[in-house]
Design a protein around this motif. Structure first.
Motif, PDB file in Angstrom:
ATOM      1  N   ARG A 196       0.653  -1.254   0.039  1.00  0.00           N
ATOM      2  CA  ARG A 196       0.226   0.049   0.140  1.00  0.00           C
ATOM      3  C   ARG A 196       0.970   1.348   0.219  1.00  0.00           C
ATOM      4  O   ARG A 196       1.930   1.175   0.680  1.00  0.00           O
ATOM      5  CB  ARG A 196      -0.698   0.011   1.326  1.00  0.00           C
ATOM      6  N   LEU A 197       0.439   2.414  -0.733  1.00  0.00           N
ATOM      7  CA  LEU A 197       1.182   3.352  -0.628  1.00  0.00           C
ATOM      8  C   LEU A 197       0.997   4.252   0.578  1.00  0.00           C
ATOM      9  O   LEU A 197      -0.229   4.291   1.133  1.00  0.00           O
ATOM     10  CB  LEU A 197       0.667   4.179  -1.999  1.00  0.00           C
ATOM     11  N   THR A 198       2.031   4.398   1.263  1.00  0.00           N
ATOM     12  CA  THR A 198       1.786   5.212   2.360  1.00  0.00           C
ATOM     13  C   THR A 198       2.146   6.602   2.369  1.00  0.00           C
ATOM     14  O   THR A 198       1.700   7.416   3.293  1.00  0.00           O
ATOM     15  CB  THR A 198       3.015   4.453   3.584  1.00  0.00           C
ATOM     16  N   ALA A 199       2.816   7.258   1.340  1.00  0.00           N
ATOM     17  CA  ALA A 199       3.089   8.290   1.156  1.00  0.00           C
ATOM     18  C   ALA A 199       2.697   8.743  -0.189  1.00  0.00           C
ATOM     19  O   ALA A 199       2.668   8.062  -1.152  1.00  0.00           O
ATOM     20  CB  ALA A 199       4.713   8.739   1.318  1.00  0.00           C
ATOM     21  N   TYR A 200       2.144  10.028  -0.274  1.00  0.00           N
ATOM     22  CA  TYR A 200       1.592  10.611  -1.686  1.00  0.00           C
ATOM     23  C   TYR A 200       2.808  11.640  -2.048  1.00  0.00           C
ATOM     24  O   TYR A 200       3.499  12.233  -1.207  1.00  0.00           O
ATOM     25  CB  TYR A 200       0.459  11.280  -1.514  1.00  0.00           C
ATOM     26  N   GLY A 201       2.716  12.072  -3.370  1.00  0.00           N
ATOM     27  CA  GLY A 201       3.656  13.064  -3.854  1.00  0.00           C
ATOM     28  C   GLY A 201       3.212  14.379  -3.439  1.00  0.00           C
ATOM     29  O   GLY A 201       2.206  14.508  -2.787  1.00  0.00           O
ATOM     30  N   PRO A 202       4.048  15.491  -3.860  1.00  0.00           N
ATOM     31  CA  PRO A 202       3.380  16.832  -3.353  1.00  0.00           C
ATOM     32  C   PRO A 202       2.400  17.213  -4.372  1.00  0.00           C
ATOM     33  O   PRO A 202       2.036  16.695  -5.363  1.00  0.00           O
ATOM     34  CB  PRO A 202       4.743  17.699  -3.657  1.00  0.00           C
ATOM     35  N   ALA A 203       1.614  18.103  -3.381  1.00  0.00           N
ATOM     36  CA  ALA A 203       0.423  18.756  -4.096  1.00  0.00           C
ATOM     37  C   ALA A 203       0.671  19.381  -5.393  1.00  0.00           C
ATOM     38  O   ALA A 203       1.739  19.914  -5.239  1.00  0.00           O
ATOM     39  CB  ALA A 203      -0.366  19.551  -3.232  1.00  0.00           C
ATOM     40  N   LEU A 204       0.086  19.518  -6.489  1.00  0.00           N
ATOM     41  CA  LEU A 204      -0.007  20.235  -7.564  1.00  0.00           C
ATOM     42  C   LEU A 204      -0.398  21.546  -7.198  1.00  0.00           C
ATOM     43  O   LEU A 204      -1.644  21.690  -7.264  1.00  0.00           O
ATOM     44  CB  LEU A 204      -0.613  19.616  -8.866  1.00  0.00           C
ATOM     45  N   LEU A 205       0.178  22.547  -7.160  1.00  0.00           N
ATOM     46  CA  LEU A 205      -0.116  23.977  -6.600  1.00  0.00           C
ATOM     47  C   LEU A 205       0.076  24.911  -8.105  1.00  0.00           C
ATOM     48  O   LEU A 205       0.960  24.906  -8.499  1.00  0.00           O
ATOM     49  CB  LEU A 205       0.766  24.519  -5.848  1.00  0.00           C
ATOM     50  N   LEU A 206      -1.321  25.370  -8.302  1.00  0.00           N
ATOM     51  CA  LEU A 206      -1.260  26.311  -9.255  1.00  0.00           C
ATOM     52  C   LEU A 206      -1.539  27.756  -9.026  1.00  0.00           C
ATOM     53  O   LEU A 206      -2.108  27.823  -7.805  1.00  0.00           O
ATOM     54  CB  LEU A 206      -2.432  25.919 -10.408  1.00  0.00           C
ATOM     55  N   GLN A 207      -1.188  28.763  -9.666  1.00  0.00           N
ATOM     56  CA  GLN A 207      -1.209  30.111  -9.115  1.00  0.00           C
ATOM     57  C   GLN A 207      -2.600  30.374  -9.471  1.00  0.00           C
ATOM     58  O   GLN A 207      -2.995  30.393 -10.842  1.00  0.00           O
ATOM     59  CB  GLN A 207      -0.035  31.084  -9.783  1.00  0.00           C
ATOM     60  N   ASP A 208      -3.156  31.325  -8.740  1.00  0.00           N
ATOM     61  CA  ASP A 208      -4.294  32.101  -9.103  1.00  0.00           C
ATOM     62  C   ASP A 208      -4.151  33.358  -9.464  1.00  0.00           C
ATOM     63  O   ASP A 208      -2.596  33.825  -9.703  1.00  0.00           O
ATOM     64  CB  ASP A 208      -5.338  32.157  -7.867  1.00  0.00           C
ATOM     65  N   ILE A 209      -4.988  34.517  -9.716  1.00  0.00           N
ATOM     66  CA  ILE A 209      -4.724  35.628 -10.262  1.00  0.00           C
ATOM     67  C   ILE A 209      -3.954  36.593  -9.360  1.00  0.00           C
ATOM     68  O   ILE A 209      -2.996  37.189  -9.895  1.00  0.00           O
ATOM     69  CB  ILE A 209      -6.150  36.361 -10.580  1.00  0.00           C
ATOM     70  N   ASP A 210      -3.959  36.153  -8.102  1.00  0.00           N
ATOM     71  CA  ASP A 210      -3.139  37.024  -7.086  1.00  0.00           C
ATOM     72  C   ASP A 210      -1.786  36.365  -6.960  1.00  0.00           C
ATOM     73  O   ASP A 210      -1.176  36.672  -5.689  1.00  0.00           O
ATOM     74  CB  ASP A 210      -3.865  37.093  -5.898  1.00  0.00           C
ATOM     75  N   SER A 211      -1.335  35.374  -7.794  1.00  0.00           N
ATOM     76  CA  SER A 211      -0.258  34.801  -7.463  1.00  0.00           C
ATOM     77  C   SER A 211       0.004  34.044  -6.506  1.00  0.00           C
ATOM     78  O   SER A 211       1.144  33.674  -5.911  1.00  0.00           O
ATOM     79  CB  SER A 211       1.050  35.634  -7.761  1.00  0.00           C
ATOM     80  N   GLN A 212      -1.122  33.670  -5.668  1.00  0.00           N
ATOM     81  CA  GLN A 212      -1.252  32.906  -4.567  1.00  0.00           C
ATOM     82  C   GLN A 212      -1.320  31.205  -5.045  1.00  0.00           C
ATOM     83  O   GLN A 212      -2.180  30.740  -5.837  1.00  0.00           O
ATOM     84  CB  GLN A 212      -2.440  32.947  -3.535  1.00  0.00           C
ATOM     85  N   PRO A 213      -0.476  30.227  -4.223  1.00  0.00           N
ATOM     86  CA  PRO A 213      -0.693  28.825  -4.681  1.00  0.00           C
ATOM     87  C   PRO A 213      -1.848  28.363  -4.325  1.00  0.00           C
ATOM     88  O   PRO A 213      -2.422  28.371  -3.328  1.00  0.00           O
ATOM     89  CB  PRO A 213       0.497  28.312  -3.990  1.00  0.00           C
ATOM     90  N   VAL A 214      -2.508  27.595  -5.319  1.00  0.00           N
ATOM     91  CA  VAL A 214      -3.888  26.781  -5.054  1.00  0.00           C
ATOM     92  C   VAL A 214      -3.837  25.342  -5.257  1.00  0.00           C
ATOM     93  O   VAL A 214      -3.110  25.007  -6.459  1.00  0.00           O
ATOM     94  CB  VAL A 214      -4.947  27.489  -5.884  1.00  0.00           C
ATOM     95  N   ASP A 215      -4.243  24.409  -4.614  1.00  0.00           N
ATOM     96  CA  ASP A 215      -4.062  23.041  -5.022  1.00  0.00           C
ATOM     97  C   ASP A 215      -5.870  22.793  -5.455  1.00  0.00           C
ATOM     98  O   ASP A 215      -6.710  22.926  -4.690  1.00  0.00           O
ATOM     99  CB  ASP A 215      -4.019  22.164  -3.654  1.00  0.00           C
ATOM    100  N   VAL A 216      -5.816  22.688  -6.757  1.00  0.00           N
ATOM    101  CA  VAL A 216      -7.283  22.906  -7.244  1.00  0.00           C
ATOM    102  C   VAL A 216      -8.116  21.631  -6.847  1.00  0.00           C
ATOM    103  O   VAL A 216      -9.210  21.625  -6.397  1.00  0.00           O
ATOM    104  CB  VAL A 216      -7.264  22.976  -8.809  1.00  0.00           C
ATOM    105  N   LEU A 217      -7.218  20.430  -6.880  1.00  0.00           N
ATOM    106  CA  LEU A 217      -8.044  19.053  -6.268  1.00  0.00           C
ATOM    107  C   LEU A 217      -8.570  19.243  -5.024  1.00  0.00           C
ATOM    108  O   LEU A 217      -9.712  18.870  -4.649  1.00  0.00           O
ATOM    109  CB  LEU A 217      -7.188  18.155  -6.480  1.00  0.00           C
ATOM    110  N   ASP A 218      -7.800  19.726  -4.196  1.00  0.00           N
ATOM    111  CA  ASP A 218      -8.168  20.084  -2.737  1.00  0.00           C
ATOM    112  C   ASP A 218      -9.338  20.972  -2.687  1.00  0.00           C
ATOM    113  O   ASP A 218     -10.330  20.833  -1.867  1.00  0.00           O
ATOM    114  CB  ASP A 218      -7.279  20.267  -1.850  1.00  0.00           C
ATOM    115  N   ALA A 219      -9.362  22.045  -3.435  1.00  0.00           N
ATOM    116  CA  ALA A 219     -10.552  22.994  -3.590  1.00  0.00           C
ATOM    117  C   ALA A 219     -11.695  22.435  -3.881  1.00  0.00           C
ATOM    118  O   ALA A 219     -12.749  22.668  -3.559  1.00  0.00           O
ATOM    119  CB  ALA A 219     -10.004  24.181  -4.367  1.00  0.00           C
ATOM    120  N   ILE A 220     -11.426  21.664  -4.856  1.00  0.00           N
ATOM    121  CA  ILE A 220     -12.807  20.559  -5.348  1.00  0.00           C
ATOM    122  C   ILE A 220     -13.645  19.841  -4.185  1.00  0.00           C
ATOM    123  O   ILE A 220     -14.651  20.173  -4.158  1.00  0.00           O
ATOM    124  CB  ILE A 220     -12.517  20.030  -6.540  1.00  0.00           C
ATOM    125  N   ILE A 221     -12.634  19.296  -3.608  1.00  0.00           N
ATOM    126  CA  ILE A 221     -12.950  18.518  -2.389  1.00  0.00           C
ATOM    127  C   ILE A 221     -13.833  19.222  -1.364  1.00  0.00           C
ATOM    128  O   ILE A 221     -14.772  18.832  -0.937  1.00  0.00           O
ATOM    129  CB  ILE A 221     -11.925  17.532  -2.127  1.00  0.00           C
TER     130      ILE A 221
END
Length: 173
Positions: free
Chosen positions: A23-48
């Motif tokens: 079983r995978l016990t560790a996941y890779g880092p989150a994919l962070l995209l920049q929003d209009i204000d240049s803040q990092p956003v994890d879109v997958l987490d935002a949808i959840i």
């Protein structure tokens, strides 16, 4: 020559043994995209997180606001829609920043999907009776209308969340 396999000697099974998968016990880092204000956003987490705003949890007791307002679930669904719209804006902004890496037809599809979802939500909001009217009515009609609008809104927003996940999957995973 026969296609019948001999019975294995020593009582061993004829089926090959399965190897246990780790079983995978560790996941890779989150994919962070920049929003209009240049803040990092994890879109997958935002949808959840948006889904947790309006989808009811099993076994969870209704709050006092929900008991007092028959339209509280509809309002939470609108909050979920707003959160999903923010996630869609991040994806669209990313596509605008790197147009050479993104199929613009898919981006246009996402924009049109967001617009049509907002249009349906506005129509549902317009048809929703007020809390006062629902509570003061001797008929079940306004209750059913509020229930219908809420269920339809939850369905429309859930489909929009699914579309966001499809777009995210096709372009980022």
């Amino acid at each position: 020559m026969s296609n019948v396999h001999p019975f294995p000697a020593g009582g061993k099974s004829a089926r090959p043994s399965r190897k246990k998968r780790k079983r995978l016990t560790a996941y890779g880092p989150a994919l962070l995209l920049q929003d209009i204000d240049s803040q990092p956003v994890d879109v997958l987490d935002a949808i959840i997180q948006a889904g947790s705003l309006y989808l009811a949890q099993d076994g969870q007791e209704p709050t006092a606001d929900e008991l007092a307002s028959p339209c509280a679930q509809f309002l939470r669904t609108i909050q979920g829609m707003n959160a999903l719209t923010e996630a869609a804006n991040v994806l669209i902004y990313e596509a605008q920043r790197y147009p050479e890496l993104t199929d613009q037809e898919k981006v246009n599809w996402l924009v049109q999907r967001a617009k049509s979802t907002h249009k349906v939500m506005r129509k549902l909001d317009e048809m929703l009776p007020t809390d006062e009217f629902i509570l003061s009515s001797n008929s079940y009609g306004p209750d059913f209308m509020a229930e219908y609008a809420t269920n339809a809104a939850m369905l429309v927003v859930s489909y929009f969340a699914e579309d966001l996940l499809v777009y995210y999957d096709e372009n980022f995973i």
